[in-house]
Design an enzyme around this catalytic site. Sequence first.
Site, short mmCIF file in Angstrom:
data_model
loop_
_atom_site.label_atom_id
_atom_site.label_comp_id
_atom_site.label_asym_id
_atom_site.label_seq_id
_atom_site.Cartn_x
_atom_site.Cartn_y
_atom_site.Cartn_z
N TYR A 47 35.66 -51.08 -58.29
CA TYR A 47 36.74 -50.83 -59.26
C TYR A 47 36.23 -49.79 -60.25
CZ TYR A 47 39.31 -51.51 -63.64
OH TYR A 47 40.00 -51.31 -64.81
N GLU A 81 29.25 -23.71 -19.10
CA GLU A 81 30.55 -23.72 -19.80
C GLU A 81 31.40 -22.59 -19.22
OE1 GLU A 81 32.51 -25.33 -22.21
OE2 GLU A 81 33.84 -23.66 -21.66
N ARG A 125 17.50 -25.19 -29.56
CA ARG A 125 17.58 -26.46 -28.82
C ARG A 125 16.81 -26.42 -27.51
NH1 ARG A 125 18.88 -30.48 -32.13
NH2 ARG A 125 20.50 -29.85 -33.56
N ALA A 137 31.77 -30.65 -27.65
CA ALA A 137 31.15 -31.75 -28.41
C ALA A 137 30.20 -32.59 -27.56
CB ALA A 137 32.25 -32.63 -29.01
N CYS A 197 38.30 -29.52 -33.89
CA CYS A 197 39.18 -30.27 -34.80
C CYS A 197 39.57 -29.43 -36.01
CB CYS A 197 38.51 -31.56 -35.25
SG CYS A 197 37.82 -32.49 -33.88
N ASN A 242 31.14 -36.82 -29.49
CA ASN A 242 29.79 -36.60 -30.03
C ASN A 242 28.88 -37.79 -29.77
OD1 ASN A 242 29.44 -34.00 -31.43
ND2 ASN A 242 31.28 -34.65 -32.50
N SER A 302 29.87 -25.24 -28.54
CA SER A 302 29.50 -25.90 -29.80
C SER A 302 30.33 -25.44 -31.00
CB SER A 302 28.01 -25.62 -30.07
OG SER A 302 27.58 -26.36 -31.19
N ARG A 338 15.52 -33.13 -27.16
CA ARG A 338 14.71 -33.56 -28.30
C ARG A 338 13.83 -34.76 -27.90
NH1 ARG A 338 18.30 -35.29 -32.44
NH2 ARG A 338 19.04 -33.16 -32.40
N TYR A 387 26.75 -23.47 -32.97
CA TYR A 387 25.70 -22.77 -32.22
C TYR A 387 26.34 -21.73 -31.30
CZ TYR A 387 22.30 -26.33 -33.50
OH TYR A 387 21.47 -27.14 -34.21
C1 LIG Z 1 43.79 -28.72 -32.41
C2 LIG Z 1 42.90 -29.90 -32.22
C3 LIG Z 1 42.61 -30.71 -33.30
C4 LIG Z 1 41.78 -31.81 -33.13
N1 LIG Z 1 41.52 -32.61 -34.21
C5 LIG Z 1 40.69 -33.67 -34.07
C6 LIG Z 1 40.33 -34.47 -35.18
O1 LIG Z 1 40.75 -34.22 -36.33
N2 LIG Z 1 39.50 -35.52 -34.98
C7 LIG Z 1 39.00 -35.81 -33.76
O2 LIG Z 1 38.23 -36.77 -33.63
N3 LIG Z 1 39.32 -35.07 -32.66
C8 LIG Z 1 40.14 -34.01 -32.80
N4 LIG Z 1 40.44 -33.23 -31.72
C9 LIG Z 1 39.92 -33.61 -30.40
C10 LIG Z 1 38.52 -33.09 -30.18
O3 LIG Z 1 38.45 -31.72 -30.46
C11 LIG Z 1 38.10 -33.33 -28.75
O4 LIG Z 1 38.22 -34.68 -28.49
C12 LIG Z 1 36.69 -32.92 -28.48
O5 LIG Z 1 36.58 -31.53 -28.53
C13 LIG Z 1 36.26 -33.40 -27.12
O6 LIG Z 1 35.02 -32.86 -26.84
P1 LIG Z 1 34.49 -32.78 -25.35
O7 LIG Z 1 33.19 -32.08 -25.44
O8 LIG Z 1 34.51 -34.11 -24.73
O9 LIG Z 1 35.56 -31.93 -24.56
P2 LIG Z 1 36.21 -30.49 -24.82
O10 LIG Z 1 36.20 -30.14 -26.26
O11 LIG Z 1 37.50 -30.51 -24.10
O12 LIG Z 1 35.21 -29.52 -24.11
C14 LIG Z 1 35.04 -29.51 -22.73
C15 LIG Z 1 34.52 -28.17 -22.30
O13 LIG Z 1 34.27 -28.23 -20.91
C16 LIG Z 1 34.62 -27.00 -20.32
N5 LIG Z 1 34.92 -27.20 -18.92
C17 LIG Z 1 35.94 -27.91 -18.38
N6 LIG Z 1 35.89 -27.86 -17.03
C18 LIG Z 1 34.82 -27.10 -16.72
C19 LIG Z 1 34.25 -26.66 -15.50
N7 LIG Z 1 34.77 -27.01 -14.32
N8 LIG Z 1 33.14 -25.89 -15.55
C20 LIG Z 1 32.59 -25.52 -16.73
N9 LIG Z 1 33.10 -25.89 -17.92
C21 LIG Z 1 34.20 -26.68 -17.91
C22 LIG Z 1 35.84 -26.55 -21.11
O14 LIG Z 1 36.00 -25.15 -21.03
C23 LIG Z 1 35.50 -27.04 -22.51
O15 LIG Z 1 34.93 -26.01 -23.29
C24 LIG Z 1 41.25 -32.10 -31.86
C25 LIG Z 1 41.54 -31.29 -30.77
C26 LIG Z 1 42.35 -30.18 -30.94
C27 LIG Z 1 42.66 -29.31 -29.76
#
Ligand SMILES: Cc1cc2nc3c(=O)[nH]c(=O)nc-3n(C[C@H](O)[C@H](O)[C@H](O)COP(=O)(O)OP(=O)(O)OC[C@H]3O[C@@H](n4cnc5c(N)ncnc54)[C@H](O)[C@@H]3O)c2cc1C
Length: 443
Positions: free
Chosen positions: A421, A27, A65, A5, A37, A300, A33, A16, A56
């Site tokens: 309402y 990654e 992008r 995200a 959730c 996001n 992408s 952009r 994506y």
């Molecule tokens: C089952 C589930 C349900 C969820 N439901 C909700 C919901 O309903 N509402 C909500 O708001 N949130 C929800 N979340 C939380 C939400 O998905 C996460 O908060 C969000 O994905 C965070 O995004 P991020 O990009 O910060 O981190 P992440 O999604 O954790 O992505 C980080 C990425 O960085 C990569 N990475 C890490 N270290 C390295 C490295 N050293 N080198 C290269 N790449 C690396 C990882 O592989 C990962 O792909 C849910 C999460 C899960 C697991």
Amino acid sequence: VGGVAAGTSAAAKAKRLDPALDITLFEQGEFISYGACSMPYYIGDVIPDHERLIAYTPAKFREERGCEVRTLHRLEAIQPHRKLIVVRDLAKNTTAEFRYDKLVLATGARARVPDAAWLKAENVFSIKNLRDSIRLKTYLRERRPHRAVILGGGYIGMEMAEALVHHRLSVTVVHKDSLPMTGLEEEARRIVLDELTAAGVRFEADTAVLDVIQREGVATGVQTSKGAIDTDLVLLALGFQPNTEIAREAGVRCGRSGGILVDTKTRTSVEHIYAAGACTEVRNVVSNKPIYLPLGHIANKMGWVAGENIAGNAAEFPGVVRTTAVKVFRLEVASVGLGSREAADCGFRVFTECVNAPSRARQYPGSKLVFVKLIVDQRTGRLLGANLVGEEGAASRANVLSVLVQRGMTVAEMARLDLLYTPPFAPAWDPLLVAANQALKHL
Ligand SMILES: Cc1cc2nc3c(=O)[nH]c(=O)nc-3n(C[C@H](O)[C@H](O)[C@H](O)COP(=O)(O)OP(=O)(O)OC[C@H]3O[C@@H](n4cnc5c(N)ncnc54)[C@H](O)[C@@H]3O)c2cc1C
């Protein structure tokens, strides 16, 4: 660095704003992408295939992008004084250095796993990323297990209980507290427990997990403080921890949770390094304290702000109210702002008000009760937080309260809101107005 995200938001936004920027997204996994959730709904067959979760692919992100994407590339070190990162190509098992002018850390979080040996069993799962989810869904389809134990009664435990019940598993949730969903108010948690029980889920309260019992690479049970539970599948839903070790080694300051500390512009303590999403702590705008809140909507927005700023703007991320919702079988369970105990710990003199009011006009069929609990500051009448639970209209009303809490508004102002309402959608006295008017009696 990090392609879900926050990372993709930052990359896309920056590109952009300034198409001349040369942006590379690293990654460590194979996917970027995707809607993490929605993974419980993919596992529970609401969403039929995992492709629908992917916004994506790397190729599409590159093409549409304009950013270079390197999947299966893991960040291993940051050298801020030389403005470079060391990255391992996981396919070739080689490392290379890449220079940066600006670095955005969006490394997110990983599942909390008390003992890494548990994950060696073929039927022990966590669902932090898309690969985990595909593995679990394939296992459910091919092996057709009958029993599951979910470790942890938080929101992911609740979502996954529903998904596994859909696959006709007999589900037990093991939780450390007396009620599920520890962050919510007791009244809301009781409603959640009743819903779990009605759905046939066993809830093992006040139970500590001691071990996962394995035989020849297969988990056969879970050893708890109250005895062993036999099972065919174990799901770890014990929360998340931020992926910040590499940042910390490079001198980036982290908070008590381990999340990276950033200012409102998403800058870290190290020059030219930004961070966003589930690897950071965020400021709670009600308590004014840093909290760790790994949620997708926050990631996001923070990613966007980081993207704007690396492109030369001065965008700000003001912090969070903490607005959350989860579907627990038939229920919408939502919460906003501070809980009552947390508010008291922050020095507020707190009173609370609970109401159960109908979601639609009484004469219109299908009305459901919405439970609303308001958490209010006695001195000022300011709304500090709320919990809402019901079969309809709880989550959307939580969004209204999120605005009130963010704006520092009082229950007197809430009582005068011009809410709609319309018999199929809301009664003349909306549950929020009923709750506000009841709360006013305390002031
Ligand atoms: C089952 C589930 C349900 C969820 N439901 C909700 C919901 O309903 N509402 C909500 O708001 N949130 C929800 N979340 C939380 C939400 O998905 C996460 O908060 C969000 O994905 C965070 O995004 P991020 O990009 O910060 O981190 P992440 O999604 O954790 O992505 C980080 C990425 O960085 C990569 N990475 C890490 N270290 C390295 C490295 N050293 N080198 C290269 N790449 C690396 C990882 O592989 C990962 O792909 C849910 C999460 C899960 C697991």
